[in-house]
Design a protein around this motif. Structure first.
Motif, PDB file in Angstrom:
ATOM      1  N   VAL A   1       0.834  -1.206   0.000  1.00 43.81           N
ATOM      2  CA  VAL A   1       0.000   0.000   0.000  1.00 43.81           C
ATOM      3  C   VAL A   1       0.867   1.254   0.000  1.00 43.81           C
ATOM      4  O   VAL A   1       0.590   2.223  -0.718  1.00 43.81           O
ATOM      5  CB  VAL A   1      -0.950  -0.006   1.210  1.00 43.81           C
ATOM      6  CG1 VAL A   1      -1.744   1.301   1.277  1.00 43.81           C
ATOM      7  CG2 VAL A   1      -1.903  -1.186   1.117  1.00 43.81           C
ATOM      8  N   MET A   2       1.936   1.253   0.793  1.00 42.86           N
ATOM      9  CA  MET A   2       2.827   2.414   0.805  1.00 42.86           C
ATOM     10  C   MET A   2       3.426   2.660  -0.573  1.00 42.86           C
ATOM     11  O   MET A   2       3.502   3.805  -1.040  1.00 42.86           O
ATOM     12  CB  MET A   2       3.931   2.214   1.838  1.00 42.86           C
ATOM     13  CG  MET A   2       3.503   2.446   3.273  1.00 42.86           C
ATOM     14  SD  MET A   2       4.903   2.573   4.408  1.00 42.86           S
ATOM     15  CE  MET A   2       5.500   0.901   4.376  1.00 42.86           C
ATOM     16  N   MET A   3       3.860   1.599  -1.230  1.00 39.21           N
ATOM     17  CA  MET A   3       4.446   1.757  -2.555  1.00 39.21           C
ATOM     18  C   MET A   3       3.410   2.252  -3.561  1.00 39.21           C
ATOM     19  O   MET A   3       3.697   3.134  -4.390  1.00 39.21           O
ATOM     20  CB  MET A   3       5.037   0.434  -3.022  1.00 39.21           C
ATOM     21  CG  MET A   3       6.318   0.035  -2.328  1.00 39.21           C
ATOM     22  SD  MET A   3       7.645   1.227  -2.584  1.00 39.21           S
ATOM     23  CE  MET A   3       7.693   1.308  -4.360  1.00 39.21           C
ATOM     24  N   GLY A   4       2.193   1.701  -3.506  1.00 42.22           N
ATOM     25  CA  GLY A   4       1.164   2.120  -4.446  1.00 42.22           C
ATOM     26  C   GLY A   4       0.822   3.595  -4.310  1.00 42.22           C
ATOM     27  O   GLY A   4       0.744   4.322  -5.310  1.00 42.22           O
ATOM     28  N   VAL A   5       0.631   4.066  -3.074  1.00 40.45           N
ATOM     29  CA  VAL A   5       0.297   5.473  -2.859  1.00 40.45           C
ATOM     30  C   VAL A   5       1.484   6.366  -3.207  1.00 40.45           C
ATOM     31  O   VAL A   5       1.316   7.448  -3.787  1.00 40.45           O
ATOM     32  CB  VAL A   5      -0.148   5.695  -1.401  1.00 40.45           C
ATOM     33  CG1 VAL A   5      -0.443   7.163  -1.155  1.00 40.45           C
ATOM     34  CG2 VAL A   5      -1.384   4.860  -1.088  1.00 40.45           C
ATOM     35  N   THR A   6       2.698   5.929  -2.884  1.00 36.61           N
ATOM     36  CA  THR A   6       3.885   6.727  -3.199  1.00 36.61           C
ATOM     37  C   THR A   6       4.048   6.909  -4.705  1.00 36.61           C
ATOM     38  O   THR A   6       4.334   8.008  -5.191  1.00 36.61           O
ATOM     39  CB  THR A   6       5.140   6.056  -2.622  1.00 36.61           C
ATOM     40  OG1 THR A   6       5.006   5.957  -1.204  1.00 36.61           O
ATOM     41  CG2 THR A   6       6.379   6.876  -2.938  1.00 36.61           C
ATOM     42  N   ILE A   7       3.861   5.838  -5.458  1.00 36.03           N
ATOM     43  CA  ILE A   7       3.962   5.929  -6.918  1.00 36.03           C
ATOM     44  C   ILE A   7       2.865   6.831  -7.478  1.00 36.03           C
ATOM     45  O   ILE A   7       3.102   7.641  -8.384  1.00 36.03           O
ATOM     46  CB  ILE A   7       3.902   4.530  -7.538  1.00 36.03           C
ATOM     47  CG1 ILE A   7       5.133   3.719  -7.130  1.00 36.03           C
ATOM     48  CG2 ILE A   7       3.807   4.612  -9.060  1.00 36.03           C
ATOM     49  CD1 ILE A   7       5.066   2.275  -7.542  1.00 36.03           C
ATOM     50  N   LEU A   8       1.665   6.709  -6.937  1.00 31.74           N
ATOM     51  CA  LEU A   8       0.556   7.550  -7.394  1.00 31.74           C
ATOM     52  C   LEU A   8       0.857   9.024  -7.176  1.00 31.74           C
ATOM     53  O   LEU A   8       0.674   9.860  -8.076  1.00 31.74           O
ATOM     54  CB  LEU A   8      -0.726   7.148  -6.659  1.00 31.74           C
ATOM     55  CG  LEU A   8      -1.959   8.006  -6.933  1.00 31.74           C
ATOM     56  CD1 LEU A   8      -2.361   7.898  -8.393  1.00 31.74           C
ATOM     57  CD2 LEU A   8      -3.109   7.590  -6.019  1.00 31.74           C
ATOM     58  N   LEU A   9       1.335   9.382  -5.971  1.00 31.57           N
ATOM     59  CA  LEU A   9       1.637  10.776  -5.673  1.00 31.57           C
ATOM     60  C   LEU A   9       2.829  11.271  -6.491  1.00 31.57           C
ATOM     61  O   LEU A   9       2.864  12.432  -6.914  1.00 31.57           O
ATOM     62  CB  LEU A   9       1.900  10.942  -4.183  1.00 31.57           C
ATOM     63  CG  LEU A   9       0.726  10.596  -3.256  1.00 31.57           C
ATOM     64  CD1 LEU A   9       1.116  10.788  -1.802  1.00 31.57           C
ATOM     65  CD2 LEU A   9      -0.489  11.450  -3.602  1.00 31.57           C
ATOM     66  N   GLY A  10       3.812  10.402  -6.718  1.00 30.89           N
ATOM     67  CA  GLY A  10       4.937  10.793  -7.556  1.00 30.89           C
ATOM     68  C   GLY A  10       4.520  11.065  -8.988  1.00 30.89           C
ATOM     69  O   GLY A  10       4.981  12.035  -9.614  1.00 30.89           O
TER      70      GLY A  10
END
Length: 305
Positions: free
Chosen positions: A273-282
């Protein structure tokens, strides 16, 4: 212009790849794991869990598998904490809510901030200027984590005018939008005022006034457009900041947005989940920086060359 967009998109791909690698390394460098939070797990069970989610593989292989899954299937994988949910489902549930009040907050901040800044510049050193600057300063010193509980206390507990939590209708949008937009509105107002004051002293404005053009036309057609350049450079990062700053809004108003999911994932070490949200925000950051650059070229033709 098309070549410029292609170049920026070409830069975006290695940027996102670097973001994924750094996020992976930082998460795995921290002690602990997603399955060692609540109680001690037998080594055999822990080994089976790590094998199921691929956490027992070398870091480079995990990164390669993850990137391949995103590129080929746009799949961020299953959640390590919520066993019956995938990261795509968590993002699909929370991100539309966050995006909704993020866009509304952005529109409110831009509309009110630009209006206050322009009026303060036109009526410099009058009570209108002092009033507009006072509102901007007052909003600046009240960030969203201070504004949110004040709004709930006043409009929900004391007055009973608005609901203090939930996301069931338009009346639930008002307090989150106010809490999220006020500090950005203040920054936009200050930038607009200083930029407008500088533009109003330029030669082309004096020439327009010497020709006898109406003041309204001078402001709207000759002064406002160049004065928006520094404002636009701020709007791209500001929009992304409204999305990432929604954590406080999600917590205080229980909107169900993606910010709460991101905080829970960080506390529970839910890597996926952290990776998914981080990629989305990036990706959002890169996208809106590109939009800002294109808007720059549209407003000021000199930038195109």
């Amino acid at each position: 212009m098309i070549s410029f967009v292609i170049k920026r998109l070409a830069v975006a791909i290695p940027t996102l790849l670097l973001l994924i690698i750094l996020s992976f390394v930082l998460m795995h460098a921290a002690p602990g794991g997603p399955f060692t939070q609540e109680r001690e797990i037998p080594p055999e069970v822990l080994a089976n869990l790590n094998a199921k989610y691929g956490l027992d593989e070398p870091l480079w292989r995990q990164i390669t598998t993850y990137v391949t899954s995103i590129v080929t299937e746009f799949d961020f994988g299953p959640s390590f904490v919520y066993k019956d949910r995938t990261v795509n489902e968590i993002i699909a549930q929370g991100f539309p809510i966050t995006l909704t009040y993020g866009i509304l907050s952005f529109l409110v901040a831009v509309t009110v901030g630009v209006t206050l800044g322009v009026v303060a510049a036109i009526r410099q050193n009058t009570w209108i200027d002092y009033f507009a600057v006072g509102i901007a300063i007052g909003a600046q010193v009240l960030p969203n984590f201070v504004m949110a509980p004040i709004l709930v206390l006043v409009f929900t507990l004391w007055l009973g005018w608005l609901p203090g939590g939930g996301w069931q209708g338009p009346e639930y949008w008002i307090l989150p939008v106010i809490a999220l937009s006020t500090s950005f509105m203040a920054s936009i107002a200050r930038i607009t005022r200083s930029s407008m004051l500088e533009v109003l002293t330029m030669n082309h404005i004096r020439t327009a006034r010497a020709k006898g053009l109406p003041e309204r036309r001078i402001i709207l057609r000759h002064a406002l457009k160049p004065a928006m350049l520094p404002v636009i450079s701020y709007l791209g990062p500001a929009f992304v900041a409204m999305i990432t700053g929604s954590v406080v809004v999600d917590v205080y108003f229980s909107t169900g947005g993606i910010g709460k999911a991101f905080v829970d994932a960080a506390l529970n070490r839910d890597y996926a989940v952290m990776m998914g949200v981080t990629i989305l925000l990036g990706a959002l950051t890169i996208l809106f920086n590109l939009i800002v650059d294109l808007a720059y070229a549209w407003i000021d033709p000199k930038i195109r060359y």
